[in-house]
Scaffold this motif. Structure first.
Motif, PDB file in Angstrom:
ATOM      1  N   ALA A  10      -1.956   5.578   3.687  1.00 41.85           N
ATOM      2  CA  ALA A  10      -1.098   4.743   2.743  1.00 41.85           C
ATOM      3  C   ALA A  10      -2.723   5.207   1.849  1.00 41.85           C
ATOM      4  O   ALA A  10      -2.499   4.779   0.710  1.00 41.85           O
ATOM      5  CB  ALA A  10      -0.853   3.392   3.112  1.00 41.85           C
ATOM      6  N   GLN A  11      -3.938   4.808   2.677  1.00 40.38           N
ATOM      7  CA  GLN A  11      -4.929   4.492   1.234  1.00 40.38           C
ATOM      8  C   GLN A  11      -5.669   6.315   1.616  1.00 40.38           C
ATOM      9  O   GLN A  11      -5.853   6.190   0.229  1.00 40.38           O
ATOM     10  CB  GLN A  11      -6.312   3.692   2.017  1.00 40.38           C
ATOM     11  CG  GLN A  11      -5.896   2.272   2.229  1.00 40.38           C
ATOM     12  CD  GLN A  11      -7.033   1.543   2.676  1.00 40.38           C
ATOM     13  OE1 GLN A  11      -7.979   1.725   2.757  1.00 40.38           O
ATOM     14  NE2 GLN A  11      -6.382  -0.065   2.102  1.00 40.38           N
ATOM     15  N   LYS A  37      -1.595  -8.857  -5.945  1.00 42.09           N
ATOM     16  CA  LYS A  37      -1.765  -7.306  -5.082  1.00 42.09           C
ATOM     17  C   LYS A  37       0.232  -7.644  -5.186  1.00 42.09           C
ATOM     18  O   LYS A  37       0.845  -5.955  -5.882  1.00 42.09           O
ATOM     19  CB  LYS A  37      -1.784  -7.460  -3.304  1.00 42.09           C
ATOM     20  CG  LYS A  37      -1.209  -5.745  -3.091  1.00 42.09           C
ATOM     21  CD  LYS A  37      -1.839  -5.464  -1.899  1.00 42.09           C
ATOM     22  CE  LYS A  37      -1.736  -4.601  -0.975  1.00 42.09           C
ATOM     23  NZ  LYS A  37      -2.530  -4.299   0.126  1.00 42.09           N
ATOM     24  N   ASP A  94       0.758  -1.336   0.134  1.00 45.00           N
ATOM     25  CA  ASP A  94      -0.437   0.511   0.140  1.00 45.00           C
ATOM     26  C   ASP A  94       0.700   0.961  -0.264  1.00 45.00           C
ATOM     27  O   ASP A  94       0.607   1.996  -0.010  1.00 45.00           O
ATOM     28  CB  ASP A  94      -1.033   0.075   1.397  1.00 45.00           C
ATOM     29  CG  ASP A  94      -2.007  -1.216   0.998  1.00 45.00           C
ATOM     30  OD1 ASP A  94      -2.380  -1.434   0.015  1.00 45.00           O
ATOM     31  OD2 ASP A  94      -2.406  -1.761   2.181  1.00 45.00           O
ATOM     32  N   ASN A 138      -9.647   5.177   4.875  1.00 45.33           N
ATOM     33  CA  ASN A 138     -10.152   4.156   4.402  1.00 45.33           C
ATOM     34  C   ASN A 138     -10.514   4.061   3.721  1.00 45.33           C
ATOM     35  O   ASN A 138     -10.577   4.132   2.278  1.00 45.33           O
ATOM     36  CB  ASN A 138      -9.798   2.697   5.142  1.00 45.33           C
ATOM     37  CG  ASN A 138      -8.368   2.693   5.751  1.00 45.33           C
ATOM     38  OD1 ASN A 138      -8.806   3.913   7.126  1.00 45.33           O
ATOM     39  ND2 ASN A 138      -8.124   1.743   6.221  1.00 45.33           N
ATOM     40  N   ARG A 175      -2.308   2.954   7.927  1.00 46.38           N
ATOM     41  CA  ARG A 175      -3.510   2.285   7.116  1.00 46.38           C
ATOM     42  C   ARG A 175      -3.760   3.388   6.297  1.00 46.38           C
ATOM     43  O   ARG A 175      -4.177   3.559   4.744  1.00 46.38           O
ATOM     44  CB  ARG A 175      -4.191   1.118   7.355  1.00 46.38           C
ATOM     45  CG  ARG A 175      -4.688   0.392   6.608  1.00 46.38           C
ATOM     46  CD  ARG A 175      -5.423  -1.235   7.236  1.00 46.38           C
ATOM     47  NE  ARG A 175      -4.694  -1.837   7.888  1.00 46.38           N
ATOM     48  CZ  ARG A 175      -2.909  -2.762   7.173  1.00 46.38           C
ATOM     49  NH1 ARG A 175      -3.045  -2.515   5.877  1.00 46.38           N
ATOM     50  NH2 ARG A 175      -2.743  -3.325   8.028  1.00 46.38           N
TER      51      ARG A 175
END
Length: 332
Positions: free
Chosen positions: A304-305, A105, A60, A245, A301
């Motif tokens: 990152a998104q 991925k 990610d 997210n 996280r």
């Protein structure tokens, strides 16, 4: 001695210099994310006091750096870490275990980074993913623990294989189209009745369908996304409050599909969650998971998104080759 010292100063590593300062919110988010990498190369997860490599979150970050076109040196180190044979095998599976989502991925990450997917970490990722294609068109796990493939793994497989010379298998695209719910959105898990559309999975699926030429179905999914967007521009997972997210995923899908008004609203929500100059120096640039405030346990996280949504770049359009360094948010 003076000449020697001068010569050494010319070849000092990039990390020896101060990180660039930026007013760009996307760059600042990517820079903060880069500085969170363990040893500047990876993310880790801890369970029961034991630390494990987190390949998925590291990928990610690679996607985020490519979207922001910055921290390219961090991306290079992350990709090199992912290409270690033990790290690759521990993610995609070995000894009879093979996971569709991980293959897809990591294949996409290798292609984004310009690496050879036929020999990444000692694995042929393209062949490995293709071997998981079933007669129904679904990419499924081969595991004694069950099949956990879903709309995410199917979408990632199509996005990755669409970049290869053979392209994405038509049967796999048809399978994903067939999973569409009556309201136009897409579920996370296949074969569940009643069909329940999900923001995160719809954002992923529409990007995959847009990339593989199924524009009508992709636009139907985007219409569903626009219909469930909150007034503040954010997106929720289920009935929970809007979060970074889901909003990051939705924003990249909306921009990719040409739904610019909704995309800019989503970007505005993401910016409202970003730590600015009033925050602690070490937190500036990070994106909080929700409006309740910055939480270091969820911020990595979330950031990152969120970066792809801030950049307005979808997974199908990522390429490496940005600038080096981890930009720091400019503050007076």
């Amino acid at each position: 001695m003076v000449a020697l010292l001068c010569g050494l100063s010319l070849i000092a590593p990039a990390s020896a210099y101060a990180d660039p300062v930026t007013h760009n919110r996307t760059d600042a988010a990517a820079g903060w994310l880069a500085r969170q990498l363990v040893d500047g190369e990876r993310f880790e997860a801890e369970f029961g006091g034991v630390t494990y490599p987190d390949q998925g979150l590291t990928i990610d970050a690679v996607f985020a750096f490519a979207a922001a076109r910055t921290a390219d040196d961090y991306a290079d180190r992350a990709v090199a870490w992912l290409a270690r044979p033990e790290i690759t095998a521990g993610y995609v599976g070995s000894g009879g275990e093979a996971y569709a989502g991980a293959h897809a991925k990591l294949l996409l990450a290798a292609l984004v980074a310009g690496e050879d997917p036929a020999s990444f970490g000692g694995v042929d990722l393209t062949a490995g993913l293709s071997a998981l294609l079933t007669s129904s068109g679904r990419f499924s796990d081969q595991s004694a623990f069950g099949d956990y493939s879903n709309a995410f793994s199917q979408s990632l497989a199509l996005l990755a294989l669409d970049r290869t010379s053979a392209g994405a298998p038509v049967s796999a695209v048809d399978f994903l189209v067939g999973a569409q719910c009556p309201d136009g959105g897409f579920p996370l898990d296949f074969g569940v009745t009643p069909c329940e559309s999900n923001v995160d999975s719809t954002a992923m699926v529409t990007q995959a369908l847009q990339a593989t030429g199924r524009h009508v179905k992709a636009q139907q999914g985007l219409s569903w996304l626009v219909g469930v967007q909150n007034v503040n521009g954010g997106f929720s997972y289920g009935t929970f409050a809007p979060n970074a997210n889901s909003t990051g995923l939705a924003a990249e899908a909306l921009f990719t599909g040409g739904r610019l008004a909704a995309g800019f609203k989503a970007r505005g929500f993401l910016k409202s969650l970003q730590v600015g100059c009033a925050g602690a120096v070490g937190d500036r640039g990070a994106v909080a998971y929700q409006a309740s405030g910055f939480d270091p346990g969820t911020a990595v996280r979330a950031t990152a998104q969120a970066v792809l949504g801030l950049a307005g770049v979808g997974l199908a359009h990522l390429h490496s080759g940005g600038s080096a360094g981890a930009p720091v948010l400019a503050c007076a």
